[in-house]
Design an enzyme around this catalytic site. Structure first.
Site, PDB file in Angstrom:
ATOM      1  N   ASP A  14      -2.864   6.364  11.065  1.00 21.13           N
ATOM      2  CA  ASP A  14      -4.058   6.990  10.505  1.00 21.13           C
ATOM      3  C   ASP A  14      -3.741   8.204   9.636  1.00 21.13           C
ATOM      4  OD1 ASP A  14      -5.526   5.100  11.929  1.00 21.13           O
ATOM      5  OD2 ASP A  14      -5.612   6.386  13.702  1.00 21.13           O
ATOM      6  N   GLY A  41      -6.406   0.039  10.781  1.00 22.50           N
ATOM      7  CA  GLY A  41      -7.677   0.279  10.100  1.00 22.50           C
ATOM      8  C   GLY A  41      -7.383   1.208   8.938  1.00 22.50           C
ATOM      9  N   HIS A  42      -7.372   0.653   7.728  1.00 20.01           N
ATOM     10  CA  HIS A  42      -7.016   1.440   6.538  1.00 20.01           C
ATOM     11  C   HIS A  42      -8.268   1.644   5.689  1.00 20.01           C
ATOM     12  CE1 HIS A  42      -2.533   0.082   6.907  1.00 20.01           C
ATOM     13  NE2 HIS A  42      -2.989   0.686   7.985  1.00 20.01           N
ATOM     14  N   GLN A 224       0.225   1.342  11.300  1.00 18.93           N
ATOM     15  CA  GLN A 224       0.586   2.272  12.381  1.00 18.93           C
ATOM     16  C   GLN A 224       1.507   3.378  11.832  1.00 18.93           C
ATOM     17  OE1 GLN A 224       1.002  -1.444  13.408  1.00 18.93           O
ATOM     18  NE2 GLN A 224      -1.177  -1.132  13.495  1.00 18.93           N
TER      19      GLN A 224
END
Ligand code: GDP
Ligand code: IMO
Ligand code: MG
Length: 421
Positions: A14, A41-42, A224
């Site tokens: 993140d 989650g980009h 990640q």
């Protein structure tokens, strides 16, 4: 020829990888994911619209970019179809733009059930996984039981493999975790149906990827971060893939000699979502303030991210392990309203039972109390913001080549063109 670039999160994920990949994609020819799955989650922000990509490379929004899901990625057909549908609903065409390796391993519903059952059984000692079945899918790959996308080509072979694998999964679910079995026939039916929707995207990617690399301008997009790497991270509080440099090669088959520049993505402070040691974590109102201003809520699970000062020891490790050429420092604007900013420069051993850390050492720098939001030229940054960036460069012995000053595409300082560096 433009450089081929790999891009890796330097901490616990993140860091803003999606945003930076989206910016770089303007001048890229291809964007390739090499590991992880839809645990990622980009987030991309384009004209005030937010896109969160989990499985598909962040270059997909650009017409000039080929997007490749490399063999090292584990694929949930459900997640893939959801993402493809969302993109298509937004008018983004995928034909002749999206390519998925036939060697990708599948995530089955039983992998998800096993991931979640294991976490429940671990109770307080749980990893805090995303519950997406990532770990169990990689386990089956390594133990040579897993099912690959190419297996779905031949229905007879696929059904045989699925039967035997799900028999094993269901045995563990029922007898060890004392939870419900999953019906193999309905899983088979659903997977075959879904496969037919996406089979047009599936190819043998290794030759294609190496051809793209020969043309240049390829961005390898990590998911990640370095400290979640199964070999080098804070084991067992890690994900189940190699998030570091080796993953680029094993997860795509790319010839490393064709990849010239390694970009670390580093957030101006540190965060972690899920359990496990986090030496520079702030359990006070400063940590809360950072989280609030930074909007530190997980893009995949909606969990609150833990916040702390920048962990420089981790940054140095990441530079070393990934042989980084430079870093992109993101979310500098989140630190705009602090009188003092700290950097965690060192610590001793970490207790993996209590997560306590020995001899934490910090240095303090003055804040800038001025807005950096949307600044695009390095010289326009406040003096103390530049001093913070230069302190990181000196302490970590690396150049900060890119600085992100907001979530949107145009909120970026590119000190150099890393495709030419
Ligand atoms: P990733 O997993 O590394 O791609 O990062 P995430 O998308 O999960 O989390 C990064 C978050 O920070 C997202 O909400 C981004 O929109 C946001 N973001 C990225 N860069 C910046 C920045 O420079 N400033 C601010 N304020 N937000 C940013
Ligand atoms: P991006 O690509 C942050 C964390 C989970 C958990 C651990 C293992 O958006 O940076 P898993 O489901 O992978 O078995 O969970 O890894 N984790 C992430 N943390 N960003 C991510 O991805 C993550 N993907 C997994 O929270 O601690
Ligand atoms: Mg993320």
């Amino acid at each position: 020829m433009k450089n081929n670039i790999f891009l890796i999160g330097t901490h616990w994920g993140d860091e803003g990888k999606g945003k930076v990949v989206d910016v770089l994609s303007e001048n890229a020819n291809a964007c390739i994911r090499f590991q992880g799955g839809h645990n990622a989650g980009h987030t991309l922000v384009i004209n005030d619209k937010k896109f969160i990509l989990h499985l598909i490379p962040s270059g997909i929004l650009r017409d000039n970019v080929k997007s490749v899901v490399g063999n090292g990625v584990v694929v949930s057909l459900d997640a893939l179809i959801t993402e493809i549908t969302e993109l298509e609903e937004n008018g983004i065409s995928l034909s002749n733009k999206l390519f998925i390796s036939e060697n990708c391993h599948l995530i089955l519903p039983t992998h998800i059930a096993l991931d979640q059952a294991r976490e429940r059984k671990l109770g307080k000692k749980s990893i805090g996984t995303t519950g997406r079945g990532i770990g169990p899918s990689y386990e089956d790959k390594i133990s040579r039981k897993g099912i690959r996308l190419l297996d779905l080509k031949n229905e007879t072979i696929f059904l045989k493999k699925l039967d035997s694998l799900m028999e094993y999964h269901n045995f563990i679910l029922e007898n060890y975790f004392k939870t419900k079995c999953i019906d193999t026939n309905s899983v088979a039916r659903e997977l075959l149906e879904k496969y037919h929707k996406i089979s047009k995207y599936i190819i043998d990617t290794d030759e294609y990827i190496n051809d793209l690399c020969k043309q240049g301008g390829v961005v390898f997009e990590g998911a990640q971060g370095t400290m979640l790497d199964v070999d080098h991270g804070t084991f067992p509080y890690v994900t189940s893939s190699n998030t570091t440099l080796s993953g680029v090669v094993s997860g795509t088959g790319a010839n490393m000699s064709l990849i010239k520049y390694g970009l670390g993505i580093t957030k101006a402070y540190s965060t972690r979502v899920g359990h496990g040691p986090f030496p520079s974590e702030l359990h006070n109102d400063i940590g809360q303030k950072i989280g609030k201003i930074g909007g530190e809520i997980g893009a995949t699970t909606g969990r609150t991210r833990r916040c702390g000062w920048l962990d420089l020891k981790v940054l140095k490790k990441s530079i070393r392990l990934n042989n980084l050429s430079g870093i992109a420092l993101t979310k500098i604007d989140v630190l705009d309203n602090f009188d003092e900013i700290s950097i965690c420069v060192d610590y001793g051993s970490i207790n993996y039972e209590t997560f306590e850390v020995e001899n934490l050492k910090f240095i303090k720098l003055p804040g800038w109390n001025e807005s950096t939001v949307g600044i695009t030229k390095y010289d326009d940054l406040p003096k103390n913001a530049k001093a913070y960036i230069e302190a990181i460069e000196n302490l970590a012995d690396i150049s900060v080549d890119i600085i992100s000053t907001g979530p949107a595409r145009n909120e970026i300082i590119q000190k150099i063109n890393i495709f030419d560096a």
